[in-house]
Write a protein that holds these residues in place. Structure first.
Motif, PDB file in Angstrom:
ATOM      1  N   THR A 185      -6.218  10.741  31.325  1.00 18.63           N
ATOM      2  CA  THR A 185      -5.429  10.769  32.544  1.00 18.63           C
ATOM      3  C   THR A 185      -5.100   9.585  33.239  1.00 18.63           C
ATOM      4  O   THR A 185      -4.093   9.515  34.031  1.00 18.63           O
ATOM      5  CB  THR A 185      -5.755  11.980  33.488  1.00 18.63           C
ATOM      6  N   SER A 191      -6.613  14.791  43.979  1.00 17.05           N
ATOM      7  CA  SER A 191      -5.244  15.164  44.096  1.00 17.05           C
ATOM      8  C   SER A 191      -4.328  14.945  43.245  1.00 17.05           C
ATOM      9  O   SER A 191      -3.226  15.511  43.030  1.00 17.05           O
ATOM     10  CB  SER A 191      -4.942  14.652  45.627  1.00 17.05           C
ATOM     11  N   GLU A 192      -4.521  13.883  42.206  1.00 20.65           N
ATOM     12  CA  GLU A 192      -3.608  13.598  41.112  1.00 20.65           C
ATOM     13  C   GLU A 192      -3.920  14.177  40.042  1.00 20.65           C
ATOM     14  O   GLU A 192      -3.162  14.299  38.888  1.00 20.65           O
ATOM     15  CB  GLU A 192      -3.820  12.073  40.805  1.00 20.65           C
ATOM     16  N   LYS A 194      -4.300  17.486  38.787  1.00 25.36           N
ATOM     17  CA  LYS A 194      -3.710  18.849  38.388  1.00 25.36           C
ATOM     18  C   LYS A 194      -2.245  18.590  37.706  1.00 25.36           C
ATOM     19  O   LYS A 194      -2.153  19.257  36.476  1.00 25.36           O
ATOM     20  CB  LYS A 194      -3.273  19.558  39.776  1.00 25.36           C
ATOM     21  N   VAL A 195      -1.536  17.394  38.099  1.00 22.15           N
ATOM     22  CA  VAL A 195      -0.225  17.007  37.385  1.00 22.15           C
ATOM     23  C   VAL A 195      -0.782  16.362  36.136  1.00 22.15           C
ATOM     24  O   VAL A 195      -0.103  16.623  35.246  1.00 22.15           O
ATOM     25  CB  VAL A 195       0.320  16.225  38.133  1.00 22.15           C
ATOM     26  N   ALA A 196      -1.746  15.473  36.141  1.00 24.77           N
ATOM     27  CA  ALA A 196      -2.040  14.394  35.046  1.00 24.77           C
ATOM     28  C   ALA A 196      -2.719  15.333  33.904  1.00 24.77           C
ATOM     29  O   ALA A 196      -2.558  14.980  32.925  1.00 24.77           O
ATOM     30  CB  ALA A 196      -3.101  13.532  35.410  1.00 24.77           C
ATOM     31  N   LEU A 198      -1.584  18.296  32.714  1.00 25.93           N
ATOM     32  CA  LEU A 198      -0.477  19.480  32.442  1.00 25.93           C
ATOM     33  C   LEU A 198      -0.189  19.293  30.828  1.00 25.93           C
ATOM     34  O   LEU A 198      -0.092  20.241  30.027  1.00 25.93           O
ATOM     35  CB  LEU A 198       0.668  19.316  33.197  1.00 25.93           C
ATOM     36  N   ASN A 199      -0.197  17.805  30.547  1.00 26.19           N
ATOM     37  CA  ASN A 199       0.258  17.704  29.158  1.00 26.19           C
ATOM     38  C   ASN A 199      -0.655  17.038  28.110  1.00 26.19           C
ATOM     39  O   ASN A 199      -0.238  16.336  27.132  1.00 26.19           O
ATOM     40  CB  ASN A 199       1.720  16.712  29.140  1.00 26.19           C
ATOM     41  N   LYS A 204      -8.295  19.522  27.418  1.00 27.44           N
ATOM     42  CA  LYS A 204      -8.379  19.652  28.841  1.00 27.44           C
ATOM     43  C   LYS A 204      -9.511  20.970  28.808  1.00 27.44           C
ATOM     44  O   LYS A 204     -10.513  20.895  29.888  1.00 27.44           O
ATOM     45  CB  LYS A 204      -7.245  20.155  29.449  1.00 27.44           C
ATOM     46  N   ASN A 493      -2.879  26.005  48.369  1.00 23.27           N
ATOM     47  CA  ASN A 493      -1.641  26.422  48.196  1.00 23.27           C
ATOM     48  C   ASN A 493      -1.468  27.879  48.505  1.00 23.27           C
ATOM     49  O   ASN A 493      -0.709  28.709  47.981  1.00 23.27           O
ATOM     50  CB  ASN A 493      -0.869  26.232  47.070  1.00 23.27           C
TER      51      ASN A 493
END
Length: 667
Positions: A185, A191-192, A194-196, A198-199, A204, A493
């Motif tokens: 990643t 904080s970064e 979760k998006v990092a 994804l792919n 993971k 969230n």
């Protein structure tokens, strides 16, 4: 005052205070005790001052050029709960420690590491970068080790060894996970991530497993729990209180941010966590019933209560966008466990201060006639079993509702199994707490000649009274905690504003079902099977001593097997390396002799009377054969000496790595 400055102060003050307090303790211990109370009070005041600020904004602080990646701190309402609880409990336990440790040796050493543990624990909770979190996490593990072995007897050293082995193993596995995470990643900012993530595909799950393993050790999660029932009885009561009340929460904190902020709403991860939570919950409660040492019972109890929290984390992942009730229940139970478990460990410490003994068989009847202590233990007892009117009732019902909601989508047999485990775990809690309460506070005294070692002081009782009041207050008025959680859940969230009626007939009935089953287990199993009586004297037997043990039957044989296999492999490598060096040695020696013979033949063909530059160069080959051979052999022998063991290379690597880490931390 600048909020960022205060955030920096709450991480600097305990670090400086630890060493200043140590110096003061060398001069006069009473001054050091007052100083430590003052320092923990100041930190608590600063954190409390931040509440209105954190309630409407997040405080972020970054300082570059520290630990390579910089120091990144963050305080939102979710983290604030952990930080405030840590500072509050440390303040109370510091007051309690000044009375408890009066008859102990090495008090100055204790307070040094006690304050360093506070510093590193706060650092864990406010770290925004995982490498910062890992650094504080490992410092916390090492700083708390001297607290566990403080008595320095054989048992405490054995417990400390187990704790250290598990802590280091968990730390290395966690570090491996962080290496992989960064490799895939290129970031370790929470904080970064979760998006990092994804792919990056299936890797993971490997990363998540390694990270949860590392945090699971500290959380006392099965099968990584083996240090917990050893460390708690070995450590002094104040240290046991912070180990159970706070340090276990660092592991929970790590699992929570991993499963909810990094791989959020991943059902596969959630199911694994849920299963591990159920196993931890029921096994901890079951094993607690057989123990005789109060602190060991409370240690297994902590393991069981961590199971409830881990179940809540798993339910959050299963419920996904409907996880609000599971999130509220998890955070509420984290708060509740801090209060009632620290209370119970402090009361166990009071008993030890008076009698210097904690076995139920030796302290039976201690509480008869001591009304205040009996009442406070009863408050802790009611809280942990989920009695209506006490704080445990609220969080356990929230978790129970979340479980019911999550199991709707699964077949009926899964719902029955999960519901049965949840109820049975609560019943075990009632059974083992009844065992303590009746034996210590209601049974007749077995030992008429029992000697009182120390009198109970009002200062030692003060923190226990504060916790007792809080337990009742947030049990009767749950909205006080719910309002705080409304602001904390936004980190995940989730919109704040949970509207649940707690004191309904259904909730009260559910709670009493578990309590009644637990009472029956105590009556017909603990009293009839485990309790023995002869000549008007009673005692409890622990029939589980020789049962299957993860440490004894799995970890120890596995480690021994790995050690033996590794020894054979390393021996083969070692001997092979030596043979290879000898072969190279002989080859070079033979080569040296061939070259020397060749050059001797050249010398014979050169005319003696011809003297020119080329002759001078050519004649330079006429050196002594034995000198050549000796030089070659010496060099080969030196090389062989340096390479004759693969273990030597490993040691060199370990030393280099250690120096690198020291330099890294120093930076």
């Amino acid at each position: 005052m600048n909020p960022k400055l205060i955030l920096l102060l709450i991480i600097i003050i305990p670090l400086l205070g630890a060493f200043i307090g140590f110096i003061l303790g060398r001069i006069k211990e009473k001054i050091r005790d007052l100083f430590n109370i003052f320092i923990t009070g100041v930190i608590l005041a600063l954190v409390t001052y931040l509440y209105p600020i954190v309630s409407y904004e997040t405080i972020n602080l970054s300082i570059s050029d520290i630990m390579g990646v910089g120091l990144h701190l963050k305080l939102d309402m979710f983290r604030y709960i952990f930080v405030w609880l840590t500072c509050f409990i440390w303040f109370l336990v510091t007051i309690y420690s000044t009375q408890y440790l009066v008859s102990y040796k090495n008090r100055n050493r204790y307070y040094l590491f006690f304050m360093l543990t506070l510093w590193s624990t706060i650092g864990v909770f406010i770290s925004e970068d995982l490498i910062n979190l890992f650094t504080f996490f490992e410092i916390m593990s090492l700083a708390s080790y001297p607290l566990i072995i403080h008595d320095e007897d054989a048992y405490s050293h054995e417990a400390g060894q187990t704790y250290l082995i598990m802590a280091v193993t968990g730390g290395l596995v966690l570090l491996m996970g962080l290496f992989l995470l960064y490799d895939y990643t290129q970031t370790l900012r929470i904080s970064e991530l979760k998006v990092a993530l994804l792919n990056i595909g299936w890797i993971k799950y490997v990363i998540t497993s390694l990270i949860i393993f590392g945090f699971g050790v500290k959380a006392g999660m099965v099968p990584l729990h083996i240090w917990l029932p050893k460390a708690h009885p070995a450590a002094p009561a104040p240290a046991s209180a912070i180990l159970s009340g706070i340090l276990l929460k660092t592991g929970i904190f790590g699992i929570l941010i991993t499963s909810q902020l990094i791989v959020s709403e991943d059902e596969k991860v959630a199911i694994v966590i849920l299963i591990l939570g159920f196993i931890t919950m029921v096994s901890g409660g079951f094993l607690a019933m057989f123990q005789r040492n109060i602190k060991r019972i409370l240690a297994y109890s902590s393991m069981s209560q961590m199971g409830y929290i881990i179940v809540g984390i798993g339910l959050m992942g299963i419920l996904k966008e409907h996880k609000a009730i599971a999130l509220y229940g998890t955070l509420y139970h984290i708060i509740n466990h801090v209060f009632f478990k620290v209370l119970l460990f402090m009361l166990a410490g009071i008993i030890y201060m008076v009698l210097h003994e904690l076995s139920i068989n030796s302290i039976g009847g201690f509480g008869k006639g001591r009304k205040l202590i009996t009442v406070m233990f009863f408050i802790g007892f009611c809280a942990i079993i989920g009695m209506p009117g006490f704080n445990g009732f609220i969080s356990k019902n929230l978790l129970h509702h979340a479980l019911t909601e999550a199991m709707i989508v699964y077949p009926i047999y899964w719902r029955i199994i999960c519901e049965s485990i949840f109820t049975l775990s609560g019943a075990f809690t009632t059974a083992y707490l009844l065992k303590i309460f009746i034996a210590v506070f209601m049974e007749d005294n077995n030992d008429a000649d029992r000697k009182i070692k120390t009198n109970i002081t009002n200062i030692a009782i003060f923190p226990i009274i504060i916790l007792s009041i809080l337990i009742i207050f947030i049990g009767i008025k749950p909205s006080f905690i719910i309002d705080i959680l409304d602001m904390a859940v936004t980190t995940f969230n989730v919109s704040g504003g949970l509207d649940v009626k707690f004191y309904t007939l259904s909730n009260i009935k559910s709670s009493f079902v578990s309590i009644i089953i637990g009472t029956l287990i105590y009556t017909f199993f603990i009293r009839k099977v485990l309790r023995k009586e002869k000549d008007n004297k009673w005692w409890y037997e622990n029939i589980a001593l020789n049962w299957f043990s993860v440490e004894r039957n799995v970890y120890s044989p596995t480690i021994n097997f790995i050690f033996k296999i590794s020894s054979v492999i390393l021996k083969l490598c070692d001997e092979g390396l030596i043979h290879m060096i000898n072969f190279i040695n002989n080859s070079f020696a033979s080569l040296g002799e061939i070259q020397l013979e060749f050059r001797k033949n050249i010398k014979k063909k050169v005319p003696k009377k011809v003297i020119n530059i080329s002759d001078i160069k050519r004649s330079s080959v006429n050196f002594d054969k034995t000198l050549v051979k000796k030089t070659i052999n010496d060099e080969i022998d030196k090389m062989g000496y340096k390479m004759n063991s693969i273990t030597y290379s490993i040691y060199i690597f370990a030393i280099v790595l250690a120096i690198f880490l020291v330099v890294l931390l120093g930076i």
